[in-house]
Design an enzyme around this catalytic site. Sequence first.
Site, PDB file in Angstrom:
ATOM      1  N   ASP A   1       2.276  -0.968  -3.158  1.00 13.49           N
ATOM      2  CA  ASP A   1       2.032  -1.684  -1.905  1.00 13.49           C
ATOM      3  C   ASP A   1       2.312  -3.177  -2.080  1.00 13.49           C
ATOM      4  O   ASP A   1       1.582  -3.868  -2.791  1.00 13.49           O
ATOM      5  CB  ASP A   1       0.573  -1.467  -1.472  1.00 13.49           C
ATOM      6  CG  ASP A   1       0.326  -1.862  -0.032  1.00 13.49           C
ATOM      7  OD1 ASP A   1       1.204  -2.483   0.573  1.00 13.49           O
ATOM      8  OD2 ASP A   1      -0.750  -1.545   0.492  1.00 13.49           O
ATOM      9  N   ASP A   2       3.383  -3.665  -1.454  1.00 12.29           N
ATOM     10  CA  ASP A   2       3.743  -5.084  -1.485  1.00 12.29           C
ATOM     11  C   ASP A   2       4.220  -5.554  -2.859  1.00 12.29           C
ATOM     12  O   ASP A   2       4.060  -6.727  -3.207  1.00 12.29           O
ATOM     13  CB  ASP A   2       2.572  -5.970  -1.042  1.00 12.29           C
ATOM     14  CG  ASP A   2       2.107  -5.695   0.373  1.00 12.29           C
ATOM     15  OD1 ASP A   2       2.837  -5.017   1.119  1.00 12.29           O
ATOM     16  OD2 ASP A   2       1.002  -6.143   0.736  1.00 12.29           O
TER      17      ASP A   2
ATOM     18  N   CYS B   1       3.511  -2.255   6.152  1.00 13.86           N
ATOM     19  CA  CYS B   1       2.910  -1.041   5.583  1.00 13.86           C
ATOM     20  C   CYS B   1       3.110   0.259   6.357  1.00 13.86           C
ATOM     21  O   CYS B   1       3.755   1.182   5.863  1.00 13.86           O
ATOM     22  CB  CYS B   1       1.418  -1.268   5.385  1.00 13.86           C
ATOM     23  SG  CYS B   1       1.037  -2.639   4.276  1.00 13.86           S
TER      24      CYS B   1
ATOM     25  N   ARG C   1       5.693   3.655   5.488  1.00  9.63           N
ATOM     26  CA  ARG C   1       5.155   4.946   5.046  1.00  9.63           C
ATOM     27  C   ARG C   1       5.595   6.074   5.977  1.00  9.63           C
ATOM     28  O   ARG C   1       5.907   7.185   5.528  1.00  9.63           O
ATOM     29  CB  ARG C   1       3.628   4.852   4.958  1.00  9.63           C
ATOM     30  CG  ARG C   1       3.205   3.965   3.810  1.00  9.63           C
ATOM     31  CD  ARG C   1       1.821   3.331   3.966  1.00  9.63           C
ATOM     32  NE  ARG C   1       1.806   2.147   3.127  1.00  9.63           N
ATOM     33  CZ  ARG C   1       1.572   2.155   1.810  1.00  9.63           C
ATOM     34  NH1 ARG C   1       1.271   3.290   1.204  1.00  9.63           N
ATOM     35  NH2 ARG C   1       1.617   1.046   1.110  1.00  9.63           N
TER      36      ARG C   1
ATOM     37  N   LYS D   1      -3.401   5.073  -0.812  1.00  9.58           N
ATOM     38  CA  LYS D   1      -3.422   4.486   0.532  1.00  9.58           C
ATOM     39  C   LYS D   1      -2.618   5.342   1.509  1.00  9.58           C
ATOM     40  O   LYS D   1      -1.470   5.699   1.235  1.00  9.58           O
ATOM     41  CB  LYS D   1      -2.833   3.077   0.467  1.00  9.58           C
ATOM     42  CG  LYS D   1      -2.660   2.420   1.831  1.00  9.58           C
ATOM     43  CD  LYS D   1      -2.076   1.029   1.677  1.00  9.58           C
ATOM     44  CE  LYS D   1      -1.692   0.454   3.027  1.00  9.58           C
ATOM     45  NZ  LYS D   1      -1.157  -0.905   2.936  1.00  9.58           N
TER      46      LYS D   1
ATOM     47  N   HIS E   1      -2.686   4.949   5.556  1.00 12.40           N
ATOM     48  CA  HIS E   1      -2.263   3.963   6.559  1.00 12.40           C
ATOM     49  C   HIS E   1      -1.307   4.495   7.619  1.00 12.40           C
ATOM     50  O   HIS E   1      -0.392   3.809   8.081  1.00 12.40           O
ATOM     51  CB  HIS E   1      -1.653   2.723   5.888  1.00 12.40           C
ATOM     52  CG  HIS E   1      -1.939   1.472   6.668  1.00 12.40           C
ATOM     53  ND1 HIS E   1      -1.678   0.211   6.186  1.00 12.40           N
ATOM     54  CD2 HIS E   1      -2.474   1.294   7.902  1.00 12.40           C
ATOM     55  CE1 HIS E   1      -2.031  -0.688   7.087  1.00 12.40           C
ATOM     56  NE2 HIS E   1      -2.524  -0.052   8.148  1.00 12.40           N
TER      57      HIS E   1
ATOM     58  N   SER F   1      -5.079  -0.404   4.562  1.00 19.25           N
ATOM     59  CA  SER F   1      -4.960  -1.478   3.574  1.00 19.25           C
ATOM     60  C   SER F   1      -6.318  -1.892   3.027  1.00 19.25           C
ATOM     61  O   SER F   1      -7.343  -1.812   3.722  1.00 19.25           O
ATOM     62  CB  SER F   1      -4.265  -2.694   4.190  1.00 19.25           C
ATOM     63  OG  SER F   1      -2.933  -2.385   4.527  1.00 19.25           O
TER      64      SER F   1
ATOM     65  N   HIS G   1      -1.203  -5.036  -2.866  1.00 16.22           N
ATOM     66  CA  HIS G   1      -1.677  -5.628  -1.611  1.00 16.22           C
ATOM     67  C   HIS G   1      -2.918  -6.457  -1.913  1.00 16.22           C
ATOM     68  O   HIS G   1      -3.730  -6.091  -2.759  1.00 16.22           O
ATOM     69  CB  HIS G   1      -2.025  -4.499  -0.624  1.00 16.22           C
ATOM     70  CG  HIS G   1      -2.220  -4.964   0.790  1.00 16.22           C
ATOM     71  ND1 HIS G   1      -3.318  -5.699   1.181  1.00 16.22           N
ATOM     72  CD2 HIS G   1      -1.468  -4.771   1.909  1.00 16.22           C
ATOM     73  CE1 HIS G   1      -3.227  -5.951   2.479  1.00 16.22           C
ATOM     74  NE2 HIS G   1      -2.101  -5.401   2.944  1.00 16.22           N
TER      75      HIS G   1
ATOM     76  N   ASP H   1       6.632  -0.166  -0.956  1.00 15.11           N
ATOM     77  CA  ASP H   1       6.714  -0.003   0.498  1.00 15.11           C
ATOM     78  C   ASP H   1       7.425  -1.149   1.194  1.00 15.11           C
ATOM     79  O   ASP H   1       7.971  -0.993   2.269  1.00 15.11           O
ATOM     80  CB  ASP H   1       5.323   0.215   1.103  1.00 15.11           C
ATOM     81  CG  ASP H   1       4.418  -1.009   1.013  1.00 15.11           C
ATOM     82  OD1 ASP H   1       4.677  -1.910   0.181  1.00 15.11           O
ATOM     83  OD2 ASP H   1       3.424  -1.067   1.762  1.00 15.11           O
ATOM     84  N   ASN H   2       7.420  -2.308   0.613  1.00 10.65           N
ATOM     85  CA  ASN H   2       8.105  -3.479   1.179  1.00 10.65           C
ATOM     86  C   ASN H   2       8.000  -4.632   0.194  1.00 10.65           C
ATOM     87  O   ASN H   2       7.442  -4.484  -0.896  1.00 10.65           O
ATOM     88  CB  ASN H   2       7.531  -3.880   2.545  1.00 10.65           C
ATOM     89  CG  ASN H   2       6.025  -3.974   2.608  1.00 10.65           C
ATOM     90  OD1 ASN H   2       5.364  -3.136   3.223  1.00 10.65           O
ATOM     91  ND2 ASN H   2       5.451  -4.977   1.947  1.00 10.65           N
TER      92      ASN H   2
ATOM     93  N   LYS I   1       7.628 -10.181   2.629  1.00  8.67           N
ATOM     94  CA  LYS I   1       7.036  -9.213   3.541  1.00  8.67           C
ATOM     95  C   LYS I   1       7.046  -9.784   4.959  1.00  8.67           C
ATOM     96  O   LYS I   1       6.939 -10.992   5.150  1.00  8.67           O
ATOM     97  CB  LYS I   1       5.605  -8.919   3.079  1.00  8.67           C
ATOM     98  CG  LYS I   1       4.807  -7.998   3.968  1.00  8.67           C
ATOM     99  CD  LYS I   1       3.426  -7.751   3.374  1.00  8.67           C
ATOM    100  CE  LYS I   1       2.603  -6.838   4.283  1.00  8.67           C
ATOM    101  NZ  LYS I   1       1.304  -6.485   3.688  1.00  8.67           N
TER     102      LYS I   1
END
Length: 458
Positions: free
Chosen positions: A38-39, A78, A82, A131, A133, A156, A240, A292-293, A313
């Site tokens: 995540d991130d 996010c 996904r 996660k 989301h 998150s 994240h 994810d990004n 992001k």
Amino acid sequence: MQYNKFLIGALIILLSSNLRVIAQNDSSKPNVIIFFTDDQGYQDVGVFGSPLIKTPNLDKMADEGIKFTDFYSASSVCSPSRAALLTGSYPPRVGVPKVLWPNLEGGLNNQELTIADMLKTKGYNTACIGKWHLGDEAQYLPTTQGFDSYYGIPFSNDMSVNPKSKVSEDILFREGMTIDSLREQKWRGRKVPLMKQDEVVEYPVDQTTLTKRYTENAVDFITENKDNPFFLYVAHSMPHIPLYASTEFKGKSARGLYGDVIEEIDWSMGKILETLEKLNLDENTLVIFTSDNGPWNLKDGQGGSALPLRGFKFETYEGGMRVPMIAKWKGKIKAGIVTEEVASTIDILPTLAYLTGAELSEKPIDGKNMWKLLSGKKMKSPHKKEGFYYYSNTTLQAVRKGDWKLRIVKDKVELYNLKTDISESKNVALSNPKIVKKLQKMMVEFDSDLKENHHQYN
């Protein structure tokens, strides 16, 4: 005569042994593990150039598999990223164009065909760990989207609890929380619930132990399903913000707390790969690692790095959507490959459909089968003809075709040659009007088609 009996017996034993080996390594039903952070920024892996963060397990995985330098998430935030991964579609096509929040309506419609849904039709056991989301109401949770089991946080790690959540009779309350405080509408940021199946089992969750617990649950799932085809989706809650690391990793990285978090995630990948080897599953398991990004744009050291890319992001510059990607499948993916061809998370679902013989949805999707590229058999992007598109919410902001990328935001026209200008530092739109016109036409036509053919539900 006795000799012939002995010979026949030996042949039977040998053949039955070989048949067991073939059955255990039946590549028509490979196990699949998707590791989704995540991130995590493009540079935040040793093999992608991180100067301070140590990731020996991911680096070894790249040495034994394939590294993608031009791999994209389908969103820079996010929830849409996904939804895209699990459905093989750009987020607006499946109705998840923006970030979802606790206690608000909306989520990934459970009529969508997810990777888990698809693999269930081929007899796979499925688990989502980490996660989610994609909606925290009952009809959107992983157990309604093809996953047999779920263990993780529903959104998150900086968010709050949904006061309407189903609560386990054995729930563990921490930090002075009670059932009454959980049921209050008050926003309590960073106090997120841990869920098992569709129930809250811990509130707030101890985030310092999340990476470790996710890993332990993943190892248990693999072990329990060693004799069955399985799909395991490990979606780590970090990096994240807020950042948390266990006592074993906190304060150990030269990159500070952010580095601690990434190095613990690398440990997690190492434990999973080690488990596959111990159980002799590595020759029949496809393992994919990506993010994810891109990273947060933070100046306090808690954000990651997308260098040498531009942006972060929330943006459709490369730093927001181009992410690290490594894949390994012993004996099926050639070792030590590095590809600069364009591919994306949306290509994973159709690739798995090809590998397992599963049927795709009757509804249109955007991903392409990238197995030839992934395996190293043919180095050609699945998006060579159609291009790859960059959405922000429901707005199409950019397209990449080959080396060229056109980005149009608030009437500002930007054209970059990513082959010679990976950092998007030189806008060459004025000197290449024909390329701008061609790519702009592609954007208009694709966006119009997507909006006309977005998924609708009963």
